[in-house]
Design a protein around this motif. Structure first.
Motif, short mmCIF file in Angstrom:
data_model
loop_
_atom_site.label_atom_id
_atom_site.label_comp_id
_atom_site.label_asym_id
_atom_site.label_seq_id
_atom_site.Cartn_x
_atom_site.Cartn_y
_atom_site.Cartn_z
N ILE A 14 0.83 -1.20 0.00
CA ILE A 14 0.00 0.00 0.00
C ILE A 14 0.87 1.26 0.00
O ILE A 14 0.60 2.21 -0.74
CB ILE A 14 -0.96 -0.01 1.20
CG1 ILE A 14 -2.00 -1.13 1.02
CG2 ILE A 14 -1.66 1.33 1.38
CD1 ILE A 14 -2.84 -1.40 2.25
N ALA A 15 1.92 1.27 0.81
CA ALA A 15 2.82 2.43 0.85
C ALA A 15 3.49 2.64 -0.50
O ALA A 15 3.60 3.78 -0.97
CB ALA A 15 3.87 2.24 1.95
N GLY A 16 3.94 1.57 -1.14
CA GLY A 16 4.58 1.68 -2.44
C GLY A 16 3.65 2.23 -3.50
O GLY A 16 4.03 3.09 -4.31
N VAL A 17 2.42 1.76 -3.51
CA VAL A 17 1.44 2.26 -4.49
C VAL A 17 1.13 3.73 -4.24
O VAL A 17 1.06 4.53 -5.19
CB VAL A 17 0.15 1.40 -4.43
CG1 VAL A 17 -0.97 2.04 -5.24
CG2 VAL A 17 0.43 0.00 -4.94
N MET A 22 1.12 9.35 -5.56
CA MET A 22 1.23 10.70 -5.01
C MET A 22 2.64 10.94 -4.45
O MET A 22 2.84 10.88 -3.24
CB MET A 22 0.20 10.88 -3.88
CG MET A 22 -1.22 10.78 -4.33
SD MET A 22 -2.39 10.92 -2.97
CE MET A 22 -2.34 9.26 -2.31
N PRO A 23 3.63 11.19 -5.32
CA PRO A 23 5.00 11.33 -4.82
C PRO A 23 5.22 12.52 -3.89
O PRO A 23 6.17 12.53 -3.11
CB PRO A 23 5.83 11.47 -6.09
CG PRO A 23 4.88 11.71 -7.19
CD PRO A 23 3.54 11.28 -6.75
N LYS A 24 4.35 13.51 -3.92
CA LYS A 24 4.51 14.67 -3.03
C LYS A 24 4.23 14.30 -1.57
O LYS A 24 4.64 15.02 -0.66
CB LYS A 24 3.57 15.80 -3.46
CG LYS A 24 3.97 16.42 -4.77
CD LYS A 24 3.09 17.59 -5.13
CE LYS A 24 3.52 18.19 -6.44
NZ LYS A 24 2.72 19.36 -6.80
N ILE A 29 3.89 9.32 3.89
CA ILE A 29 3.72 7.88 3.68
C ILE A 29 4.82 7.11 4.40
O ILE A 29 4.55 6.10 5.06
CB ILE A 29 3.71 7.56 2.17
CG1 ILE A 29 2.46 8.17 1.53
CG2 ILE A 29 3.77 6.06 1.93
CD1 ILE A 29 2.47 8.16 0.02
N VAL A 30 6.06 7.59 4.32
CA VAL A 30 7.16 6.92 5.00
C VAL A 30 6.97 6.99 6.51
O VAL A 30 7.18 5.99 7.21
CB VAL A 30 8.52 7.52 4.57
CG1 VAL A 30 9.65 6.99 5.44
CG2 VAL A 30 8.79 7.22 3.10
N ALA A 31 6.54 8.13 7.01
CA ALA A 31 6.31 8.26 8.45
C ALA A 31 5.20 7.31 8.91
O ALA A 31 5.35 6.62 9.92
CB ALA A 31 5.94 9.70 8.79
#
Length: 51
Positions: A14-17, A22-24, A29-31
């Motif tokens: 899910i985090a990868g998708v 939404m790269p911004k 997402i990492v947090a």
């Protein structure tokens, strides 16, 4: 029928998708991913068993 669902690969997927879509939002997402993995590790709920 037994289904073994592992939470960590699912959270990673899910985090990868989300990073691809939404790269911004990469920092958030990492947090969230690190917090989720930490909570999973602390409470030991890495696997759910569905019958």
């Amino acid at each position: 029928m037994n289904i073994h669902l592992s939470v960590i690969p699912l959270v990673s997927l899910i985090a990868g998708v989300l990073i691809l879509v939404m790269p911004k939002l990469l920092n958030y997402i990492v947090a969230f991913y690190l917090i989720a993995i930490g909570l999973i590790g602390m409470f030991g709920t890495g696997h759910f068993h569905l019958h």
